[in-house]
Design an enzyme around this catalytic site. Structure first.
Site, PDB file in Angstrom:
ATOM      1  N   ASP A  21       0.831  -1.217   0.000  1.00 35.72           N
ATOM      2  CA  ASP A  21       0.000   0.000   0.000  1.00 35.72           C
ATOM      3  C   ASP A  21       0.862   1.262   0.000  1.00 35.72           C
ATOM      4  O   ASP A  21       1.984   1.258   0.494  1.00 35.72           O
ATOM      5  CB  ASP A  21      -0.920  -0.035   1.235  1.00 35.72           C
ATOM      6  CG  ASP A  21      -2.087   0.935   1.107  1.00 35.72           C
ATOM      7  OD1 ASP A  21      -2.382   1.384  -0.017  1.00 35.72           O
ATOM      8  OD2 ASP A  21      -2.703   1.253   2.147  1.00 35.72           O
ATOM      9  N   HIS A  38       2.298   3.508  -8.931  1.00 35.94           N
ATOM     10  CA  HIS A  38       2.104   2.086  -9.270  1.00 35.94           C
ATOM     11  C   HIS A  38       3.294   1.581 -10.087  1.00 35.94           C
ATOM     12  O   HIS A  38       3.818   0.503  -9.845  1.00 35.94           O
ATOM     13  CB  HIS A  38       0.809   1.883 -10.063  1.00 35.94           C
ATOM     14  CG  HIS A  38      -0.423   2.272  -9.293  1.00 35.94           C
ATOM     15  ND1 HIS A  38      -0.605   1.934  -7.971  1.00 35.94           N
ATOM     16  CD2 HIS A  38      -1.537   2.973  -9.647  1.00 35.94           C
ATOM     17  CE1 HIS A  38      -1.777   2.410  -7.556  1.00 35.94           C
ATOM     18  NE2 HIS A  38      -2.351   3.048  -8.553  1.00 35.94           N
ATOM     19  N   LEU A 132      10.752 -20.398  -4.299  1.00 36.82           N
ATOM     20  CA  LEU A 132       9.628 -19.623  -3.748  1.00 36.82           C
ATOM     21  C   LEU A 132       8.373 -19.761  -4.616  1.00 36.82           C
ATOM     22  O   LEU A 132       8.459 -19.747  -5.842  1.00 36.82           O
ATOM     23  CB  LEU A 132      10.046 -18.144  -3.709  1.00 36.82           C
ATOM     24  CG  LEU A 132       8.973 -17.115  -3.353  1.00 36.82           C
ATOM     25  CD1 LEU A 132       8.702 -17.126  -1.853  1.00 36.82           C
ATOM     26  CD2 LEU A 132       9.394 -15.714  -3.782  1.00 36.82           C
TER      27      LEU A 132
HETATM   28  C1  IPE Z   1      -5.582  -2.690  -0.166  1.00 35.73           C
HETATM   29  O1  IPE Z   1      -5.185  -1.374  -0.373  1.00 35.73           O
HETATM   30  C2  IPE Z   1      -5.570  -3.439  -1.450  1.00 35.73           C
HETATM   31  C3  IPE Z   1      -4.254  -3.645  -2.071  1.00 35.73           C
HETATM   32  C4  IPE Z   1      -3.109  -3.322  -1.546  1.00 35.73           C
HETATM   33  C5  IPE Z   1      -4.271  -4.291  -3.343  1.00 35.73           C
HETATM   34  P1  IPE Z   1      -6.240  -0.199  -0.521  1.00 35.73           P
HETATM   35  O2  IPE Z   1      -5.464   1.063  -0.651  1.00 35.73           O
HETATM   36  O3  IPE Z   1      -7.200  -0.499  -1.605  1.00 35.73           O
HETATM   37  O4  IPE Z   1      -7.008  -0.263   0.876  1.00 35.73           O
HETATM   38  P2  IPE Z   1      -7.925   0.799   1.632  1.00 35.73           P
HETATM   39  O5  IPE Z   1      -9.003   1.182   0.680  1.00 35.73           O
HETATM   40  O6  IPE Z   1      -7.076   1.967   1.972  1.00 35.73           O
HETATM   41  O7  IPE Z   1      -8.416   0.081   2.831  1.00 35.73           O
HETATM   42  C1  IPE Z   2      -1.552   0.278  -3.369  1.00 30.17           C
HETATM   43  O1  IPE Z   2      -1.360   1.650  -3.370  1.00 30.17           O
HETATM   44  C2  IPE Z   2      -1.816  -0.280  -4.747  1.00 30.17           C
HETATM   45  C3  IPE Z   2      -3.194  -0.743  -4.964  1.00 30.17           C
HETATM   46  C4  IPE Z   2      -4.136  -0.760  -4.065  1.00 30.17           C
HETATM   47  C5  IPE Z   2      -3.518  -1.201  -6.298  1.00 30.17           C
HETATM   48  P1  IPE Z   2      -2.569   2.679  -3.384  1.00 30.17           P
HETATM   49  O2  IPE Z   2      -2.944   2.936  -4.798  1.00 30.17           O
HETATM   50  O3  IPE Z   2      -3.674   2.199  -2.519  1.00 30.17           O
HETATM   51  O4  IPE Z   2      -1.896   3.964  -2.769  1.00 30.17           O
HETATM   52  P2  IPE Z   2      -2.504   4.950  -1.675  1.00 30.17           P
HETATM   53  O5  IPE Z   2      -2.961   4.110  -0.532  1.00 30.17           O
HETATM   54  O6  IPE Z   2      -3.639   5.680  -2.320  1.00 30.17           O
HETATM   55  O7  IPE Z   2      -1.368   5.848  -1.311  1.00 30.17           O
HETATM   56 MG    MG Z   3      -4.079   2.403  -0.565  1.00 36.54          MG
END
Ligand code: IPE
Ligand code: IPE
Ligand code: MG
Length: 252
Positions: A21, A38, A132
């Site tokens: 995240d 990303h 792995l």
């Molecule tokens: C959780 O992250 C899903 C992934 C890392 C793929 P999100 O960024 O979507 O989660 P929330 O919405 O903050 O809980």
């Molecule tokens: C995690 O990073 C990637 C996915 C959930 C696909 P985020 O896109 O959720 O990044 P933040 O949480 O908005 O910073």
């Molecule tokens: Mg996120």
């Protein structure tokens, strides 16, 4: 920073799961659009996978796209899907070089057909690797998985293939998408959020949770070592008392 030599190689978790995240916030901090985060998350994936493979970790599950992530703006979802295809194609060589077997959990059918096809291709190319196992959670959510399992169990009970009395923890686990995979001993979430976001709810019943403020694009194998070192300092009691657990270790 912890280095690899400081880890107790005898007590490595067999399965580590990561909620990757913070990509969007990482990009925003640099004045860039979310997709930039990303794209830069791929280097973190590569280094973490290589680091885990080198350590001898058996399973690494990466939460890459949740069921709920379909609700993001269309442009972001499209960008994530094309990044996924490019990454799978480009990184298959990295997987082969590191003896990594690729697997996936989630509603793979719901992915765009080119993503699903590329994923299946990479899974096939790496299927004889013995190091792995890298599990990508794609269009995955734990509640989706649990409902699917309950429906399958209900069908089997209805058709007489399964007795209600046979349903226990092991049977239930066998109806989940993770049925071949042991439960993770360690769950890591990056970016400072302290929540599970619908990830592996059944499987993490006794996992050790590790939260770090590092944003996913900045995560490297040293951060993985740090999480493992923290895990190795914990006492896993599984409902027992500390005395019971230490007696067991001493009598080994
Ligand atoms: C959780 O992250 C899903 C992934 C890392 C793929 P999100 O960024 O979507 O989660 P929330 O919405 O903050 O809980
Ligand atoms: C995690 O990073 C990637 C996915 C959930 C696909 P985020 O896109 O959720 O990044 P933040 O949480 O908005 O910073
Ligand atoms: Mg996120």
């Amino acid at each position: 920073m912890i280095n690899k030599e400081q880890l107790d190689i005898e007590r490595l978790p067999a399965h580590i799961a990561i909620i990757m995240d913070g990509n969007g916030r990482w990009a925003k901090k640099k004045g860039n659009p979310r997709v930039f985060g990303h794209k830069n998350g791929v280097a973190a994936v590569r280094d973490t996978v290589e680091g885990a493979a080198e350590l001898g970790i058996k399973y690494l599950t990466l939460y890459a796209f949740s069921t709920e992530n379909w609700n993001r703006p269309r442009t972001e979802v499209d960008a994530l899907m094309s990044l996924l295809v490019n990454t799978i194609n480009k990184e298959t060589k990295t997987l082969l070089d590191n003896n990594v077997r690729l697997a996936a959990i989630g509603d793979i059918e719901s992915l765009p057909s080119n993503v699903a096809a590329n994923l299946r291709g990479a899974i096939d190319k790496t299927k004889t690797n013995t190091g792995l196992t890298l599990v990508l959670a794609l269009s995955y959510s734990a509640r989706w998985e649990i409902i699917k399992a309950v429906k399958n169990i209900a069908e089997e009970v209805k058709s007489g293939k399964l007795n209600v009395s046979e349903i226990d923890n092991t049977t239930f686990s066998n109806y989940l998408t993770t049925k071949e995979i042991p439960d993770p001993e360690l769950l890591i979430r990056t970016s400072g959020e302290s929540r599970i976001s619908n990830f592996l709810l059944w499987q993490i019943a006794y996992s050790e949770l590790y939260f770090t403020h590092v944003l996913w694009p900045d995560f490297r194998r040293e951060n993985l070592y740090e999480a493992i070192a923290d895990y190795q300092c914990r006492e896993r009691r599984f409902g027992k008392t500390s005395d019971q657990v230490s007696e067991k270790i001493q009598s080994k």
